[in-house]
Motif scaffolding. Structure first.
Motif, PDB file in Angstrom:
ATOM      1  N   THR A  13       5.926   3.149 -13.236  1.00 47.51           N
ATOM      2  CA  THR A  13       5.724   4.601 -13.110  1.00 47.51           C
ATOM      3  C   THR A  13       4.271   4.968 -12.876  1.00 47.51           C
ATOM      4  O   THR A  13       3.964   6.129 -12.603  1.00 47.51           O
ATOM      5  CB  THR A  13       6.226   5.318 -14.374  1.00 47.51           C
ATOM      6  N   ASN A  14       3.358   4.004 -13.005  1.00 49.86           N
ATOM      7  CA  ASN A  14       1.953   4.270 -12.693  1.00 49.86           C
ATOM      8  C   ASN A  14       1.293   2.998 -12.165  1.00 49.86           C
ATOM      9  O   ASN A  14       1.823   1.887 -12.326  1.00 49.86           O
ATOM     10  CB  ASN A  14       1.193   4.832 -13.903  1.00 49.86           C
ATOM     11  N   VAL A  15       0.143   3.155 -11.549  1.00 47.39           N
ATOM     12  CA  VAL A  15      -0.499   2.043 -10.851  1.00 47.39           C
ATOM     13  C   VAL A  15      -1.001   0.970 -11.810  1.00 47.39           C
ATOM     14  O   VAL A  15      -1.064  -0.219 -11.454  1.00 47.39           O
ATOM     15  CB  VAL A  15      -1.640   2.566  -9.953  1.00 47.39           C
ATOM     16  N   TRP A  16      -1.339   1.352 -13.047  1.00 48.21           N
ATOM     17  CA  TRP A  16      -1.856   0.360 -13.989  1.00 48.21           C
ATOM     18  C   TRP A  16      -0.768  -0.617 -14.432  1.00 48.21           C
ATOM     19  O   TRP A  16      -1.042  -1.790 -14.682  1.00 48.21           O
ATOM     20  CB  TRP A  16      -2.491   1.061 -15.201  1.00 48.21           C
ATOM     21  N   GLN A  17       0.460  -0.130 -14.532  1.00 45.43           N
ATOM     22  CA  GLN A  17       1.571  -1.048 -14.809  1.00 45.43           C
ATOM     23  C   GLN A  17       1.719  -2.058 -13.668  1.00 45.43           C
ATOM     24  O   GLN A  17       1.922  -3.254 -13.908  1.00 45.43           O
ATOM     25  CB  GLN A  17       2.866  -0.252 -14.982  1.00 45.43           C
ATOM     26  N   LEU A  18       1.590  -1.577 -12.442  1.00 42.61           N
ATOM     27  CA  LEU A  18       1.696  -2.469 -11.283  1.00 42.61           C
ATOM     28  C   LEU A  18       0.563  -3.485 -11.267  1.00 42.61           C
ATOM     29  O   LEU A  18       0.769  -4.669 -10.974  1.00 42.61           O
ATOM     30  CB  LEU A  18       1.696  -1.644  -9.996  1.00 42.61           C
ATOM     31  N   ILE A  19      -0.648  -3.048 -11.583  1.00 46.41           N
ATOM     32  CA  ILE A  19      -1.805  -3.955 -11.616  1.00 46.41           C
ATOM     33  C   ILE A  19      -1.592  -5.048 -12.660  1.00 46.41           C
ATOM     34  O   ILE A  19      -1.852  -6.233 -12.407  1.00 46.41           O
ATOM     35  CB  ILE A  19      -3.099  -3.164 -11.890  1.00 46.41           C
ATOM     36  N   ALA A  20      -1.100  -4.671 -13.837  1.00 48.52           N
ATOM     37  CA  ALA A  20      -0.861  -5.661 -14.899  1.00 48.52           C
ATOM     38  C   ALA A  20       0.183  -6.685 -14.471  1.00 48.52           C
ATOM     39  O   ALA A  20       0.017  -7.896 -14.695  1.00 48.52           O
ATOM     40  CB  ALA A  20      -0.430  -4.950 -16.179  1.00 48.52           C
ATOM     41  N   LEU A  21       1.253  -6.218 -13.844  1.00 48.89           N
ATOM     42  CA  LEU A  21       2.307  -7.129 -13.400  1.00 48.89           C
ATOM     43  C   LEU A  21       1.817  -8.017 -12.258  1.00 48.89           C
ATOM     44  O   LEU A  21       2.169  -9.197 -12.177  1.00 48.89           O
ATOM     45  CB  LEU A  21       3.544  -6.337 -12.971  1.00 48.89           C
ATOM     46  N   ARG A  22       0.989  -7.469 -11.384  1.00 47.89           N
ATOM     47  CA  ARG A  22       0.430  -8.271 -10.293  1.00 47.89           C
ATOM     48  C   ARG A  22      -0.507  -9.354 -10.835  1.00 47.89           C
ATOM     49  O   ARG A  22      -0.609 -10.450 -10.272  1.00 47.89           O
ATOM     50  CB  ARG A  22      -0.318  -7.371  -9.308  1.00 47.89           C
ATOM     51  N   PHE A  23      -1.198  -9.065 -11.926  1.00 50.92           N
ATOM     52  CA  PHE A  23      -2.049 -10.081 -12.564  1.00 50.92           C
ATOM     53  C   PHE A  23      -1.193 -11.252 -13.044  1.00 50.92           C
ATOM     54  O   PHE A  23      -1.554 -12.418 -12.876  1.00 50.92           O
ATOM     55  CB  PHE A  23      -2.808  -9.457 -13.737  1.00 50.92           C
ATOM     56  N   ALA A  69       0.836  -1.207   0.000  1.00 53.53           N
ATOM     57  CA  ALA A  69       0.000   0.000   0.000  1.00 53.53           C
ATOM     58  C   ALA A  69       0.870   1.256   0.000  1.00 53.53           C
ATOM     59  O   ALA A  69       0.516   2.263  -0.651  1.00 53.53           O
ATOM     60  CB  ALA A  69      -0.928  -0.009   1.211  1.00 53.53           C
ATOM     61  N   LEU A  70       2.005   1.218   0.711  1.00 52.41           N
ATOM     62  CA  LEU A  70       2.908   2.370   0.730  1.00 52.41           C
ATOM     63  C   LEU A  70       3.523   2.603  -0.648  1.00 52.41           C
ATOM     64  O   LEU A  70       3.723   3.752  -1.069  1.00 52.41           O
ATOM     65  CB  LEU A  70       4.011   2.147   1.764  1.00 52.41           C
ATOM     66  N   TYR A  71       3.817   1.511  -1.357  1.00 59.72           N
ATOM     67  CA  TYR A  71       4.371   1.624  -2.712  1.00 59.72           C
ATOM     68  C   TYR A  71       3.338   2.218  -3.661  1.00 59.72           C
ATOM     69  O   TYR A  71       3.664   3.070  -4.497  1.00 59.72           O
ATOM     70  CB  TYR A  71       4.822   0.248  -3.182  1.00 59.72           C
ATOM     71  N   VAL A  72       2.083   1.786  -3.516  1.00 56.47           N
ATOM     72  CA  VAL A  72       1.007   2.351  -4.340  1.00 56.47           C
ATOM     73  C   VAL A  72       0.875   3.845  -4.062  1.00 56.47           C
ATOM     74  O   VAL A  72       0.734   4.657  -4.987  1.00 56.47           O
ATOM     75  CB  VAL A  72      -0.327   1.624  -4.062  1.00 56.47           C
ATOM     76  N   ARG A  73       0.923   4.225  -2.803  1.00 58.39           N
ATOM     77  CA  ARG A  73       0.824   5.646  -2.446  1.00 58.39           C
ATOM     78  C   ARG A  73       1.967   6.442  -3.062  1.00 58.39           C
ATOM     79  O   ARG A  73       1.776   7.578  -3.530  1.00 58.39           O
ATOM     80  CB  ARG A  73       0.837   5.796  -0.925  1.00 58.39           C
ATOM     81  N   GLN A  74       3.174   5.840  -3.091  1.00 54.68           N
ATOM     82  CA  GLN A  74       4.330   6.536  -3.651  1.00 54.68           C
ATOM     83  C   GLN A  74       4.174   6.769  -5.143  1.00 54.68           C
ATOM     84  O   GLN A  74       4.405   7.888  -5.628  1.00 54.68           O
ATOM     85  CB  GLN A  74       5.595   5.722  -3.381  1.00 54.68           C
ATOM     86  N   ILE A  75       3.777   5.712  -5.884  1.00 49.30           N
ATOM     87  CA  ILE A  75       3.694   5.879  -7.339  1.00 49.30           C
ATOM     88  C   ILE A  75       2.455   6.678  -7.756  1.00 49.30           C
ATOM     89  O   ILE A  75       2.391   7.176  -8.882  1.00 49.30           O
ATOM     90  CB  ILE A  75       3.721   4.521  -8.068  1.00 49.30           C
ATOM     91  N   ASN A 126       0.585  10.260  -3.468  1.00 55.60           N
ATOM     92  CA  ASN A 126      -0.339  10.580  -2.364  1.00 55.60           C
ATOM     93  C   ASN A 126      -1.744  10.933  -2.828  1.00 55.60           C
ATOM     94  O   ASN A 126      -2.444  11.735  -2.202  1.00 55.60           O
ATOM     95  CB  ASN A 126       0.218  11.717  -1.497  1.00 55.60           C
ATOM     96  N   SER A 127      -2.179  10.324  -3.913  1.00 61.20           N
ATOM     97  CA  SER A 127      -3.528  10.572  -4.414  1.00 61.20           C
ATOM     98  C   SER A 127      -4.578  10.118  -3.405  1.00 61.20           C
ATOM     99  O   SER A 127      -4.381   9.120  -2.698  1.00 61.20           O
ATOM    100  CB  SER A 127      -3.727   9.810  -5.737  1.00 61.20           C
ATOM    101  N   PRO A 128      -5.723  10.812  -3.342  1.00 54.99           N
ATOM    102  CA  PRO A 128      -6.814  10.375  -2.456  1.00 54.99           C
ATOM    103  C   PRO A 128      -7.356   8.986  -2.824  1.00 54.99           C
ATOM    104  O   PRO A 128      -8.000   8.339  -1.991  1.00 54.99           O
ATOM    105  CB  PRO A 128      -7.892  11.442  -2.659  1.00 54.99           C
ATOM    106  N   ALA A 129      -7.099   8.554  -4.060  1.00 55.53           N
ATOM    107  CA  ALA A 129      -7.595   7.249  -4.508  1.00 55.53           C
ATOM    108  C   ALA A 129      -6.650   6.103  -4.160  1.00 55.53           C
ATOM    109  O   ALA A 129      -6.876   4.969  -4.578  1.00 55.53           O
ATOM    110  CB  ALA A 129      -7.820   7.284  -6.025  1.00 55.53           C
ATOM    111  N   THR A 130      -5.612   6.394  -3.372  1.00 48.33           N
ATOM    112  CA  THR A 130      -4.613   5.376  -3.051  1.00 48.33           C
ATOM    113  C   THR A 130      -5.240   4.140  -2.407  1.00 48.33           C
ATOM    114  O   THR A 130      -4.920   3.003  -2.774  1.00 48.33           O
ATOM    115  CB  THR A 130      -3.538   5.947  -2.112  1.00 48.33           C
ATOM    116  N   THR A 131      -6.135   4.331  -1.448  1.00 47.13           N
ATOM    117  CA  THR A 131      -6.742   3.197  -0.744  1.00 47.13           C
ATOM    118  C   THR A 131      -7.506   2.295  -1.704  1.00 47.13           C
ATOM    119  O   THR A 131      -7.400   1.063  -1.654  1.00 47.13           O
ATOM    120  CB  THR A 131      -7.685   3.694   0.360  1.00 47.13           C
ATOM    121  N   PHE A 132      -8.273   2.901  -2.596  1.00 45.34           N
ATOM    122  CA  PHE A 132      -9.050   2.128  -3.565  1.00 45.34           C
ATOM    123  C   PHE A 132      -8.136   1.291  -4.450  1.00 45.34           C
ATOM    124  O   PHE A 132      -8.346   0.078  -4.624  1.00 45.34           O
ATOM    125  CB  PHE A 132      -9.891   3.081  -4.416  1.00 45.34           C
ATOM    126  N   TYR A 133      -7.113   1.920  -4.997  1.00 42.47           N
ATOM    127  CA  TYR A 133      -6.220   1.199  -5.908  1.00 42.47           C
ATOM    128  C   TYR A 133      -5.337   0.192  -5.167  1.00 42.47           C
ATOM    129  O   TYR A 133      -4.946  -0.832  -5.736  1.00 42.47           O
ATOM    130  CB  TYR A 133      -5.368   2.184  -6.709  1.00 42.47           C
TER     131      TYR A 133
END
Length: 405
Positions: free
Chosen positions: A308-318, A242-248, A251-258
């Motif tokens: 560099t963005n959360v969607w890249q992380l989501i794809a790799l996590r898949f 979650a801290l890594y998501v917040r970093q990339i 500090n977006s308000p949507a961090t918790t959701f993503y």
């Protein structure tokens, strides 16, 4: 000793019932995790450091005891049958979770989390029971299907737990979780069937004799270590995800959701991929599927450090979810195919002990690496763990590949 049921297809009914049982167990175990530290906080006035310490103890306590208790339960399972162990685990968990809702201080909670580890073993004994009943040629498919029960329950659990805790209270959520385990106890008691001839205590094999019964003890113990490293790798990124998501996300308000999406995506991939990869492993060789999964994990963890963005992380996590679908079910299938039925309970319980040790070691590794380096360093260190695992598996399964030639 254990025997296959007189009805050669009874394993299919047991698989369906135990899939539901492991699903409910997955829900029950995971639904309290989103608010466990908050529940600890509600039990006293703690400093930040005290809260971190007590939350860590409450989280790790059950895994630590599971690692110690599993071999004892496995030995008893080989003497009394896997069904009795399933009933014992589900009944014990129902009682423990209800009591967790009644605690008045943090030490009572930690004590019950320790007791939770004592009553471990539902999922490992479900795997062992199916492994002793399913035809060896279909063990990969059956165990791959069974693992989706726990995975899907684990996916639903945090969402259900967070919803229940927000609608009711933390304590009521523990009561509901206890009721879920009561349902598991009832369906296991009345719907799971096992033909089992009890083994006299005087004829029980000791640890040395069990090892002697294994046609390839080196391979089996290699799979134990593989299980531990798989779990350590999977859990090493848990403390910082979650801290890594917040970093990339800056500090977006949507961090918790993503963060929730990033956490859930591997399980979704595993849910759909595990049965398919299990069937493929039965056809091509389970060891090949395991090696392919480790290679995929190694390749995927490295770029996670540079997203560099959360969607890249989501794809790799898949992709990691697909890798996971090929690894633990493959290990269990290899164990099932290389273990005599009368010692299967012992072997699967030993595997659960190594799995629990990985659950404890992984977050510790992630926390230490992230404090010494940065979040990206956790993914690099995890990739190195996978490289070590891949090397071990390649050499440990060499005999299996030669046998097919």
């Amino acid at each position: 000793m254990a025997t296959n049921s007189a009805n050669p297809n009874s394993w299919r009914k047991n698989l369906a019932v135990l899939w539901f049982g492991t699903f409910m167990a997955g829900v029950g175990f995971s639904e309290i995790m989103p608010f466990l530290s908050l529940y600890v906080d509600s039990l006293g006035n703690f400093t930040h450091d005290e809260l971190s310490l007590y939350s860590g103890l409450a989280f790790a306590a059950s895994y630590f005891v599971t690692a110690l208790a599993s071999p004892l339960w496995g030995k008893l399972a080989d003497r009394t049958g896997r069904k009795l162990m399933l009933v014992r685990a589900s009944a014990g968990m129902a009682i423990v979770f209800i009591l967790m809702g009644l605690v008045t201080n943090v030490w009572e909670l930690i004590g019950l989390r320790l007791l939770q580890g004592v009553f471990s073993g539902y999922i490992s004994n479900a795997n062992a029971l199916i492994a002793t009943q399913v035809p060896k040629r279909k063990s990969g498919q059956a165990l791959g299907t069974l693992v989706t029960g726990n995975v899907s329950g684990t996916l639903l659990g945090p969402l259900l737990g967070g919803t229940l805790a927000s609608i009711f209270t933390y304590r009521v959520t523990f009561f509901i979780t206890g009721f879920l385990f009561l349902i598991v106890f009832l369906i296991t008691t009345f719907m799971v069937h096992e033909d089992f001839q009890p083994v006299l205590k005087s004829k029980m094999l000791n640890t040395k004799d069990v090892i002697g019964e294994l046609s390839n003890a080196k391979l089996v113990f290699g799979m134990f270590v593989t299980t531990m490293i798989i779990q350590a790798a999977n859990n090493s990124i848990v403390p910082i995800l979650a801290l890594y998501v917040r970093q990339i996300m800056h500090n977006s308000p949507a961090t918790t959701f993503y963060s929730g999406i990033v956490a859930a995506v591997p399980g979704i991939a595993t849910l759909f991929a595990a049965p398919l990869l299990g069937r493929l492993g039965d056809r091509l060789g389970t060891d090949k599927i395991l090696i392919a999964g480790l290679i995929l994990a190694m390749v995927v963890y490295v770029p996670m450090a540079f997203v560099t963005n959360v969607w890249q992380l989501i794809a790799l996590r898949f992709l990691i979810g697909i890798s996971n679908a090929s690894m633990l079910p493959a290990v269990q299938a290899i164990l099932a195919k290389n273990t005599p039925p009368h010692v299967t309970g012992r072997v699967f319980s030993w595997n659960q002990s190594f799995q629990a040790m990985g659950n404890v070691a992984g977050p510790m590794i992630g926390s230490v690496v992230s404090s010494e380096f940065d979040y990206a360093g956790v993914f690099i260190s995890t990739a190195l763990l996978v490289v070590v695992n891949l090397t071990m598996v390649y050499f440990n399964t060499r005999a299996m590949r030669k046998a097919r030639v």
